[in-house]
Design a protein around this motif. Structure first.
Motif, PDB file in Angstrom:
ATOM      1  N   LEU A   4      34.613 -18.310 -44.296  1.00  0.00           N
ATOM      2  CA  LEU A   4      35.802 -18.055 -45.104  1.00  0.00           C
ATOM      3  C   LEU A   4      35.793 -16.663 -45.715  1.00  0.00           C
ATOM      4  CD1 LEU A   4      36.274 -21.434 -46.990  1.00  0.00           C
ATOM      5  CD2 LEU A   4      37.634 -20.526 -45.118  1.00  0.00           C
ATOM      6  N   LEU A   5      34.624 -16.111 -45.932  1.00  0.00           N
ATOM      7  CA  LEU A   5      34.545 -14.777 -46.524  1.00  0.00           C
ATOM      8  C   LEU A   5      35.202 -13.732 -45.627  1.00  0.00           C
ATOM      9  CD1 LEU A   5      30.908 -14.819 -47.906  1.00  0.00           C
ATOM     10  CD2 LEU A   5      33.028 -15.090 -49.188  1.00  0.00           C
ATOM     11  N   MET A  64      41.219 -22.583 -49.928  1.00  0.00           N
ATOM     12  CA  MET A  64      40.283 -23.419 -49.174  1.00  0.00           C
ATOM     13  C   MET A  64      38.931 -23.512 -49.879  1.00  0.00           C
ATOM     14  SD  MET A  64      41.220 -22.414 -45.264  1.00  0.00           S
ATOM     15  CE  MET A  64      39.948 -23.449 -44.573  1.00  0.00           C
ATOM     16  N   GLN A  65      38.521 -22.458 -50.544  1.00  0.00           N
ATOM     17  CA  GLN A  65      37.255 -22.490 -51.272  1.00  0.00           C
ATOM     18  C   GLN A  65      37.350 -23.365 -52.520  1.00  0.00           C
ATOM     19  OE1 GLN A  65      36.605 -18.302 -51.879  1.00  0.00           O
ATOM     20  NE2 GLN A  65      35.197 -18.160 -50.146  1.00  0.00           N
ATOM     21  N   ALA A  66      38.553 -23.474 -53.087  1.00  0.00           N
ATOM     22  CA  ALA A  66      38.722 -24.233 -54.326  1.00  0.00           C
ATOM     23  C   ALA A  66      38.836 -25.735 -54.095  1.00  0.00           C
ATOM     24  CB  ALA A  66      39.962 -23.737 -55.070  1.00  0.00           C
ATOM     25  N   VAL A  79      43.649 -30.931 -53.608  1.00  0.00           N
ATOM     26  CA  VAL A  79      44.370 -30.731 -52.358  1.00  0.00           C
ATOM     27  C   VAL A  79      43.313 -30.531 -51.281  1.00  0.00           C
ATOM     28  CG1 VAL A  79      46.003 -29.266 -51.128  1.00  0.00           C
ATOM     29  CG2 VAL A  79      46.268 -29.617 -53.570  1.00  0.00           C
ATOM     30  N   HIS A  80      43.530 -31.144 -50.142  1.00  0.00           N
ATOM     31  CA  HIS A  80      42.545 -31.020 -49.070  1.00  0.00           C
ATOM     32  C   HIS A  80      43.226 -30.479 -47.823  1.00  0.00           C
ATOM     33  CE1 HIS A  80      39.672 -33.038 -51.571  1.00  0.00           C
ATOM     34  NE2 HIS A  80      40.572 -33.978 -51.822  1.00  0.00           N
ATOM     35  N   PHE A  81      42.604 -29.472 -47.242  1.00  0.00           N
ATOM     36  CA  PHE A  81      43.142 -28.824 -46.051  1.00  0.00           C
ATOM     37  C   PHE A  81      42.227 -29.114 -44.874  1.00  0.00           C
ATOM     38  CE2 PHE A  81      44.042 -26.017 -49.729  1.00  0.00           C
ATOM     39  CZ  PHE A  81      45.411 -26.196 -49.785  1.00  0.00           C
ATOM     40  N   ASN A  82      42.827 -29.207 -43.701  1.00  0.00           N
ATOM     41  CA  ASN A  82      42.054 -29.450 -42.486  1.00  0.00           C
ATOM     42  C   ASN A  82      41.660 -28.160 -41.784  1.00  0.00           C
ATOM     43  OD1 ASN A  82      42.187 -32.228 -42.797  1.00  0.00           O
ATOM     44  ND2 ASN A  82      44.174 -32.326 -41.770  1.00  0.00           N
ATOM     45  N   GLY A  83      42.036 -27.042 -42.333  1.00  0.00           N
ATOM     46  CA  GLY A  83      41.712 -25.752 -41.739  1.00  0.00           C
ATOM     47  C   GLY A  83      42.663 -24.690 -42.256  1.00  0.00           C
ATOM     48  N   MET A  84      42.509 -23.506 -41.724  1.00  0.00           N
ATOM     49  CA  MET A  84      43.300 -22.378 -42.196  1.00  0.00           C
ATOM     50  C   MET A  84      44.790 -22.565 -41.885  1.00  0.00           C
ATOM     51  SD  MET A  84      42.641 -18.351 -41.478  1.00  0.00           S
ATOM     52  CE  MET A  84      43.370 -18.252 -39.874  1.00  0.00           C
ATOM     53  N   ILE A  85      45.107 -23.003 -40.685  1.00  0.00           N
ATOM     54  CA  ILE A  85      46.510 -23.190 -40.293  1.00  0.00           C
ATOM     55  C   ILE A  85      47.158 -24.268 -41.160  1.00  0.00           C
ATOM     56  CG2 ILE A  85      48.054 -23.778 -38.379  1.00  0.00           C
ATOM     57  CD1 ILE A  85      46.577 -21.183 -37.887  1.00  0.00           C
ATOM     58  N   ASP A  86      46.427 -25.353 -41.392  1.00  0.00           N
ATOM     59  CA  ASP A  86      46.943 -26.426 -42.236  1.00  0.00           C
ATOM     60  C   ASP A  86      47.187 -25.928 -43.656  1.00  0.00           C
ATOM     61  OD1 ASP A  86      47.649 -29.165 -42.862  1.00  0.00           O
ATOM     62  OD2 ASP A  86      45.718 -29.279 -43.916  1.00  0.00           O
ATOM     63  N   CYS A  87      46.316 -25.087 -44.151  1.00  0.00           N
ATOM     64  CA  CYS A  87      46.483 -24.523 -45.493  1.00  0.00           C
ATOM     65  C   CYS A  87      47.746 -23.668 -45.559  1.00  0.00           C
ATOM     66  CB  CYS A  87      45.256 -23.713 -45.874  1.00  0.00           C
ATOM     67  SG  CYS A  87      45.297 -23.081 -47.559  1.00  0.00           S
TER      68      CYS A  87
END
Length: 181
Positions: A4-5, A64-66, A79-87
């Protein structure tokens, strides 16, 4: 999480450098270099453009980190994301496109002057290095020293390629560059 960085850092770094180099080419007159103030302004513009274009990636990275599965005890968001696109999709769906740039102003106050100073110092260090190595007459100008050939012609390139091919063999080469390397 280490991956993620790179989501926010890589687009910003590439964008900032690309904008700075293109501004330098766009506004540069032949054999005339900018003053420190002009380099500072170029650095600020480059950082501003790059930060504006890459901030959605930084925003998604932070969201995503939070996220946390241990809520509410650890201070994460629910909130939960399944990946970058989902976010990206969830942020745009729930808060609109402009939410991707939420917090940009505060970040600009931090980033823009920093990169203005960074690029000013970079150009000054480049001039000092060129001066100390005998390529320019003064660290305050880019005027070449008389008699210094700053171009690398086809013959020198061929000689360098020849050296690179044969450097592992310990045979003495009759090349003039072989003794210098």
């Amino acid at each position: 999480m280490f991956g993620l960085l790179w989501i926010g850092a890589v687009p910003f770094s590439i964008g900032c450098y690309a904008v700075y180099v293109n501004l330098d080419k766009l506004w540069q007159e032949r054999h005339v270099r900018f003053t420190s103030l002009q380099n500072f302004i170029n650095g600020c513009l480059a950082a501003g453009v790059a930060q504006t274009l890459s901030f959605p990636f930084e925003s998604v990275k932070k969201k995503m980190q939070a996220q946390s599965f241990l809520l509410p005890h650890c201070g994460g968001v629910d909130v939960h994301f399944n990946g970058m696109i989902d976010c990206f999709k969830q942020v745009i769906k729930n808060k609109g496109v402009m939410a991707l740039w939420s917090g940009l102003t505060a970040n600009m106050v931090k980033i823009v002057p920093y990169f203005g100073l960074l690029f000013s110092c970079f150009e000054m260090c480049k001039q000092v290095c060129l001066y100390r190595n005998g390529y320019i007459i003064s660290p305050l100008s880019y005027k070449p020293k008389p008699g210094v050939d700053q171009s690398l012609g086809p013959y020198e390139l061929q000689e360098f390629k020849h050296y690179l091919r044969n450097r592992k063999s310990h045979k003495a080469q009759s090349s003039s560059i072989g003794n210098r390397w």
